[in-house]
Design a protein around this motif. Structure first.
Motif, mmCIF file in Angstrom:
data_model
loop_
_atom_site.group_PDB
_atom_site.id
_atom_site.type_symbol
_atom_site.label_atom_id
_atom_site.label_comp_id
_atom_site.label_asym_id
_atom_site.label_seq_id
_atom_site.Cartn_x
_atom_site.Cartn_y
_atom_site.Cartn_z
ATOM 1 N N SER B 64 0.834 -1.225 0.000
ATOM 2 C CA SER B 64 0.000 0.000 0.000
ATOM 3 C C SER B 64 0.860 1.263 0.000
ATOM 4 N N THR B 65 1.936 1.285 0.808
ATOM 5 C CA THR B 65 2.717 2.539 0.896
ATOM 6 C C THR B 65 3.787 2.619 -0.189
ATOM 7 N N GLN B 66 4.048 1.465 -0.852
ATOM 8 C CA GLN B 66 5.091 1.389 -1.902
ATOM 9 C C GLN B 66 6.498 1.671 -1.362
ATOM 10 N N VAL B 67 6.619 1.669 -0.003
ATOM 11 C CA VAL B 67 7.945 1.884 0.596
ATOM 12 C C VAL B 67 8.821 0.663 0.284
ATOM 13 N N ARG B 68 10.058 0.932 -0.163
ATOM 14 C CA ARG B 68 10.962 -0.144 -0.560
ATOM 15 C C ARG B 68 11.923 -0.447 0.603
ATOM 16 N N THR B 69 12.084 -1.722 0.957
ATOM 17 C CA THR B 69 12.970 -2.134 2.052
ATOM 18 C C THR B 69 13.903 -3.230 1.535
ATOM 19 N N LEU B 70 15.173 -3.127 1.906
ATOM 20 C CA LEU B 70 16.131 -4.165 1.519
ATOM 21 C C LEU B 70 16.145 -5.239 2.605
ATOM 22 N N ILE B 71 15.743 -6.456 2.232
ATOM 23 C CA ILE B 71 15.726 -7.561 3.201
ATOM 24 C C ILE B 71 17.084 -8.254 3.124
ATOM 25 N N PRO B 72 17.812 -8.278 4.234
ATOM 26 C CA PRO B 72 19.165 -8.874 4.201
ATOM 27 C C PRO B 72 19.113 -10.386 3.919
ATOM 28 N N PRO B 73 20.241 -10.969 3.428
ATOM 29 C CA PRO B 73 20.266 -12.428 3.209
ATOM 30 C C PRO B 73 20.105 -13.146 4.546
ATOM 31 N N LYS B 74 19.542 -14.357 4.494
ATOM 32 C CA LYS B 74 19.433 -15.118 5.749
ATOM 33 C C LYS B 74 19.489 -16.615 5.458
ATOM 34 N N LEU B 75 19.795 -17.375 6.497
ATOM 35 C CA LEU B 75 19.851 -18.838 6.364
ATOM 36 C C LEU B 75 18.509 -19.397 6.817
ATOM 37 N N VAL B 76 17.960 -20.332 6.055
ATOM 38 C CA VAL B 76 16.686 -20.959 6.431
ATOM 39 C C VAL B 76 16.817 -22.475 6.324
ATOM 40 N N VAL B 77 15.945 -23.176 7.059
ATOM 41 C CA VAL B 77 15.941 -24.641 6.981
ATOM 42 C C VAL B 77 15.024 -25.047 5.837
ATOM 43 N N ASN B 78 15.546 -25.891 4.952
ATOM 44 C CA ASN B 78 14.744 -26.375 3.836
ATOM 45 C C ASN B 78 14.483 -27.867 4.026
ATOM 46 N N PHE B 79 13.210 -28.267 3.871
ATOM 47 C CA PHE B 79 12.872 -29.689 3.984
ATOM 48 C C PHE B 79 12.508 -30.217 2.608
ATOM 49 N N LYS B 80 13.185 -31.283 2.174
ATOM 50 C CA LYS B 80 12.873 -31.882 0.871
ATOM 51 C C LYS B 80 12.260 -33.268 1.105
ATOM 52 N N GLN B 81 10.989 -33.425 0.720
ATOM 53 C CA GLN B 81 10.301 -34.681 1.015
ATOM 54 C C GLN B 81 10.883 -35.821 0.174
ATOM 55 N N SER B 82 10.839 -37.043 0.749
ATOM 56 C CA SER B 82 11.368 -38.213 0.043
ATOM 57 C C SER B 82 10.394 -38.617 -1.065
ATOM 58 N N ASN B 83 10.866 -39.430 -2.026
ATOM 59 C CA ASN B 83 9.980 -39.902 -3.101
ATOM 60 C C ASN B 83 8.857 -40.750 -2.538
ATOM 61 N N ILE B 84 9.159 -41.485 -1.466
ATOM 62 C CA ILE B 84 8.135 -42.341 -0.835
ATOM 63 C C ILE B 84 6.996 -41.463 -0.312
ATOM 64 N N LEU B 85 7.371 -40.361 0.365
ATOM 65 C CA LEU B 85 6.350 -39.450 0.899
ATOM 66 C C LEU B 85 5.596 -38.778 -0.248
ATOM 67 N N LYS B 86 6.329 -38.408 -1.291
ATOM 68 C CA LYS B 86 5.721 -37.766 -2.477
ATOM 69 C C LYS B 86 4.656 -38.688 -3.082
ATOM 70 N N GLU B 87 4.985 -39.971 -3.205
ATOM 71 C CA GLU B 87 4.040 -40.946 -3.767
ATOM 72 C C GLU B 87 2.771 -41.030 -2.928
ATOM 73 N N LYS B 88 2.957 -41.029 -1.597
ATOM 74 C CA LYS B 88 1.797 -41.161 -0.698
ATOM 75 C C LYS B 88 0.866 -39.969 -0.816
ATOM 76 N N LEU B 89 1.432 -38.801 -1.154
ATOM 77 C CA LEU B 89 0.586 -37.600 -1.255
ATOM 78 C C LEU B 89 -0.119 -37.531 -2.603
ATOM 79 N N LYS B 90 0.428 -38.274 -3.588
ATOM 80 C CA LYS B 90 -0.096 -38.192 -4.968
ATOM 81 C C LYS B 90 -1.558 -38.610 -5.049
ATOM 82 N N ASP B 91 -1.944 -39.670 -4.286
ATOM 83 C CA ASP B 91 -3.307 -40.169 -4.472
ATOM 84 C C ASP B 91 -4.316 -39.455 -3.582
ATOM 85 N N LEU B 92 -3.876 -38.421 -2.894
ATOM 86 C CA LEU B 92 -4.807 -37.751 -1.976
ATOM 87 C C LEU B 92 -5.702 -36.792 -2.750
ATOM 88 N N PRO B 93 -6.967 -36.645 -2.287
ATOM 89 C CA PRO B 93 -7.826 -35.626 -2.908
ATOM 90 C C PRO B 93 -7.220 -34.255 -2.618
#
Lengths: 96, 96
Positions: B64-93
């Protein structure tokens, strides 16, 4: 660190047999998988939350052939780190 | 499901005292946190991998204000699901 190394490290910390730790870790994985498949959020205190997110359908363009493919929507597991974990990462040197 | 409910559910499954399960989960969290802070990847068989990712510096513009802010770099935790978990989610509605 893979699953086996994690079991060994935790068994040493807990002064417990590896088989006991392996059972408990496997149960953690199966329980979490069951909950996620039921579309439930899971909270690990001081670590973070797991939840299911829907990734919308999107158009993908092959960088060299420019062939356009429609990627169907899919469900993915999203992990949101806790504020405690976020704080611990803040003071780390940035690995380039 | 929060931390306390998870402990109760797993204790019932394992037919183990809640205190034992609580110790294990706490040790899992502290071990994983220590490994991530050392910039190590952690693999949970049939579930997925955790790793540290660097989010680059970016410019954020307030909608809304169009104010520009520089967000510094940061470290984050990334979770990558296994193929087994991916398969289990595939058939879900797909939950909308």
């Amino acid at each position: 660190m893979n699953h086996k190394e994690l079991i060994a490290s935790m068994a040493a910390k807990l002064n417990a047999p590896k088989s006991v730790v392996a059972d408990l870790l496997d149960t953690t994985v199966t329980t979490c998988t069951e909950l996620l498949v039921e579309n439930k959020t899971i909270g690990f205190q001081s670590f973070g939350n797991f939840e299911i997110r829907k990734k919308e359908e999107r158009l993908s363009v092959h960088p060299s052939t420019q062939v356009r493919t429609l990627i169907p929507p899919k469900l993915v597991v999203n992990f949101k780190q806790s504020n405690i974990l976020k704080e611990k990462l803040k003071d780390l040197p940035h690995h380039d």
